[in-house]
Design a protein around this motif. Structure first.
Motif, short mmCIF file in Angstrom:
data_model
loop_
_atom_site.label_atom_id
_atom_site.label_comp_id
_atom_site.label_asym_id
_atom_site.label_seq_id
_atom_site.Cartn_x
_atom_site.Cartn_y
_atom_site.Cartn_z
N GLY A 85 18.82 11.29 46.07
CA GLY A 85 18.56 10.33 45.01
C GLY A 85 17.09 10.02 44.82
O GLY A 85 16.70 8.87 44.63
N ILE A 86 16.27 11.06 44.90
CA ILE A 86 14.81 10.91 44.78
C ILE A 86 14.34 11.51 43.47
O ILE A 86 14.76 12.60 43.10
CB ILE A 86 14.11 11.64 45.95
N ARG A 87 13.46 10.82 42.77
CA ARG A 87 12.87 11.37 41.55
C ARG A 87 12.06 12.61 41.89
O ARG A 87 11.46 12.71 42.97
CB ARG A 87 11.98 10.34 40.86
N ALA A 88 12.00 13.55 40.95
CA ALA A 88 11.33 14.83 41.17
C ALA A 88 9.87 14.67 41.56
O ALA A 88 9.39 15.35 42.48
CB ALA A 88 11.46 15.72 39.94
N ASN A 89 9.14 13.79 40.89
CA ASN A 89 7.72 13.64 41.21
C ASN A 89 7.50 13.01 42.59
O ASN A 89 6.58 13.36 43.31
CB ASN A 89 6.97 12.86 40.12
N THR A 90 8.38 12.09 42.97
CA THR A 90 8.31 11.49 44.30
C THR A 90 8.61 12.54 45.37
O THR A 90 7.92 12.62 46.39
CB THR A 90 9.30 10.31 44.42
N LEU A 91 9.64 13.35 45.11
CA LEU A 91 9.99 14.41 46.05
C LEU A 91 8.85 15.40 46.20
O LEU A 91 8.51 15.80 47.31
CB LEU A 91 11.27 15.13 45.61
N SER A 92 8.25 15.78 45.09
CA SER A 92 7.15 16.74 45.12
C SER A 92 6.00 16.24 45.99
O SER A 92 5.45 17.00 46.80
CB SER A 92 6.67 17.01 43.70
N ALA A 93 5.64 14.99 45.84
CA ALA A 93 4.55 14.42 46.63
C ALA A 93 4.90 14.43 48.12
O ALA A 93 4.06 14.78 48.97
CB ALA A 93 4.25 13.01 46.17
N ASN A 94 6.14 14.09 48.45
CA ASN A 94 6.55 14.06 49.85
C ASN A 94 6.67 15.46 50.44
O ASN A 94 6.32 15.68 51.60
CB ASN A 94 7.85 13.27 50.00
N LEU A 95 7.14 16.42 49.66
CA LEU A 95 7.21 17.80 50.13
C LEU A 95 5.80 18.36 50.38
O LEU A 95 5.60 19.12 51.32
CB LEU A 95 7.97 18.68 49.14
N SER A 96 4.84 17.95 49.57
CA SER A 96 3.46 18.39 49.78
C SER A 96 2.93 17.93 51.13
O SER A 96 2.22 18.69 51.81
CB SER A 96 2.55 17.86 48.67
N VAL A 97 3.26 16.73 51.53
CA VAL A 97 2.83 16.22 52.84
C VAL A 97 3.50 17.01 53.95
O VAL A 97 2.84 17.40 54.93
CB VAL A 97 3.13 14.71 52.97
#
Length: 120
Positions: free
Chosen positions: A44-56
């Motif tokens: 249940g995570i927004r795509a842009n939030t997920l992208s930022a966290n995956l980058s980390v």
């Protein structure tokens, strides 16, 4: 593992969303992984939030990615996690490693299936 790499990994996991993502990828396994959209839906995570966290997580070496057509698939880096656990446990139990043996045996036995499933 160097101390700075351990700190990077621990720092990356010290956030609820990133920890959830990493655990979900570990459940999926290193050979299967998950598409970004599936991770987003499952947690249940927004795509842009997920992208930022995956980058980390990528920067810390805890996940890897592979493009699959128009989507990107993410996989846990089990070797990196194993190195982190080894780093944390290497001076275990005040010089009495027998006290840590149950944990070490468990992580080694559970890690074996991941190794043979891991993609190149």
């Amino acid at each position: 593992m160097e101390k700075t790499a351990a700190l990077d990994s621990l720092s990356a996991l010290a956030q609820p969303t990133r920890l959830d993502v990493f655990r979900l990828l570990m459940q999926a396994g290193p050979a299967t992984g998950m598409a970004a959209g599936d991770i987003s839906s499952a947690l249940g995570i927004r795509a842009n939030t997920l992208s930022a966290n995956l980058s980390v997580l990528l920067a810390a070496g805890l996940v890897r990615k592979r493009r699959n057509g128009r989507s990107i698939r993410y996989f846990p880096e089990t070797d990196q996690m194993r190195e982190l656990l080894t780093f944390l446990m290497e001076d275990c139990c005040g010089g009495n490693p027998d006290l840590c043996a149950p944990f070490s045996a468990r992580t080694t036995a559970e890690a074996a299936p991941c190794d043979k499933d891991k993609e190149a």
